[in-house]
Design an enzyme around this catalytic site. Structure first.
Site, PDB file in Angstrom:
ATOM      1  N   HIS A  84       0.839  -1.196   0.000  1.00  0.00           N
ATOM      2  CA  HIS A  84       0.000   0.000   0.000  1.00  0.00           C
ATOM      3  C   HIS A  84       0.873   1.243   0.000  1.00  0.00           C
ATOM      4  O   HIS A  84       1.769   1.398   0.837  1.00  0.00           O
ATOM      5  CB  HIS A  84      -0.923   0.013   1.216  1.00  0.00           C
ATOM      6  CG  HIS A  84      -1.829   1.210   1.260  1.00  0.00           C
ATOM      7  ND1 HIS A  84      -2.890   1.366   0.388  1.00  0.00           N
ATOM      8  CD2 HIS A  84      -1.818   2.321   2.043  1.00  0.00           C
ATOM      9  CE1 HIS A  84      -3.499   2.510   0.636  1.00  0.00           C
ATOM     10  NE2 HIS A  84      -2.864   3.113   1.640  1.00  0.00           N
ATOM     11  N   SER A  85       0.626   2.146  -0.954  1.00  0.00           N
ATOM     12  CA  SER A  85       1.329   3.420  -1.061  1.00  0.00           C
ATOM     13  C   SER A  85       2.847   3.154  -1.144  1.00  0.00           C
ATOM     14  O   SER A  85       3.291   2.436  -2.041  1.00  0.00           O
ATOM     15  CB  SER A  85       0.949   4.312   0.122  1.00  0.00           C
ATOM     16  OG  SER A  85       1.294   5.641  -0.101  1.00  0.00           O
ATOM     17  N   MET A  86       3.661   3.701  -0.231  1.00  0.00           N
ATOM     18  CA  MET A  86       5.092   3.417  -0.276  1.00  0.00           C
ATOM     19  C   MET A  86       5.356   1.925  -0.289  1.00  0.00           C
ATOM     20  O   MET A  86       6.322   1.445  -0.912  1.00  0.00           O
ATOM     21  CB  MET A  86       5.814   4.057   0.918  1.00  0.00           C
ATOM     22  CG  MET A  86       7.323   3.817   0.933  1.00  0.00           C
ATOM     23  SD  MET A  86       8.174   4.337   2.451  1.00  0.00           S
ATOM     24  CE  MET A  86       7.869   2.909   3.518  1.00  0.00           C
ATOM     25  N   SER A 111      -1.497  -1.017  -4.210  1.00  0.00           N
ATOM     26  CA  SER A 111      -2.631  -0.267  -3.678  1.00  0.00           C
ATOM     27  C   SER A 111      -2.247   1.193  -3.474  1.00  0.00           C
ATOM     28  O   SER A 111      -1.231   1.494  -2.817  1.00  0.00           O
ATOM     29  CB  SER A 111      -3.073  -0.887  -2.345  1.00  0.00           C
ATOM     30  OG  SER A 111      -3.992  -0.078  -1.661  1.00  0.00           O
TER      31      SER A 111
END
Length: 239
Positions: A84-86, A111
């Site tokens: 997710h993200s990073m 994500s």
């Protein structure tokens, strides 16, 4: 890496990579919800069980250390990554290293993240990220309780690793031509102000395998309220 809930007879594993400033606790409910896989989470340095470790400052170097720790286990069960993200950047770097070492994934989930080859971070951008900018971003993203952002004790505890994570992202540049060979599923909140549809769709270029993109209701942290368990289970069954 740690198992959220040990499930030795599950058909496969899902390794989850947290966002910038995130910890394994973000995925604590996933082990019970995803009954057909054994869920594992990655813990970055400087938080949770690794609070005494110095925070990482180089995303690719951190990913290399994670890749070495996450050697495929000898029982041969398929492994999927969820970032997710990073965490999607970190997961992609680990997957890329795995592939170079002859190990593959059954599925890759990205994500709320732009495709790695669209990230053009520099050391100068990383150096320009100060604590004030980090706090503004945290408030905008909505993934942290607003009251905590005004709590000096909380900030003293978390800002060393949260700031380090944000600087790693600002300094990260993806490798062009780094292509996986597994199915890739991209998930994006329909009101996410940090990642555009075009940036998310560019993940299509990151794999030679099947590609799926799903837009869900919510912002950058859409999965905090509605984790995409159904989508994950469906994708893993088809892999």
């Amino acid at each position: 890496m740690q198992a959220v809930e040990s499930r030795p007879f599950a058909a496969g594993r899902l390794v989850c990579f947290p966002h910038a400033g995130g910890s394994p606790y973000f995925y604590r409910s996933w082990g019970k919800a995803l009954a057909d896989v054994e869920v594992h989470t990655v813990c970055y340095p400087g938080r949770a069980d690794r609070i005494s470790d110095a925070p990482a400052t180089d995303l690719k170097l951190m990913a290399r250390h994670i890749a070495e720790e996450l050697r495929p286990l000898p029982d041969g069960r398929p492994t999927a990554f969820f970032g997710h993200s990073m965490g999607a950047f970190v997961a992609h770097e680990v997957a890329r290293l795995w592939r170079a070492d002859g190990a593959g994934l059954s599925h890759f989930f990205a994500s709320a993240a732009r495709a790695p080859h669209t990230a053009h971070g520099t050391p100068e951008r990383a150096a320009a990220v100060d604590d004030a900018a980090v706090l503004r971003t945290l408030a905008q993203l909505g993934g942290t309780d607003a009251d905590l952002l005004d709590n000096p004790v909380f900030l003293e505890l978390v800002m060393p690793y949260v700031g380090a994570d944000f600087r790693m992202v600002a300094g990260y540049a993806g490798e062009p031509g780094s292509v996986l060979d597994c199915p890739v599923t991209v998930l994006l909140g329909d009101t996410d102000t940090r990642v555009s549809v075009e940036e998310a769709a560019a993940w299509r270029e990151s794999t030679s395998g099947p590609f799926t993109m799903r837009t869900l209701s919510g912002g950058h942290f859409y999965l905090a309220d509605e984790p995409p368990f159904g989508i994950i289970e469906e994708a893993l069954r088809a892999s």
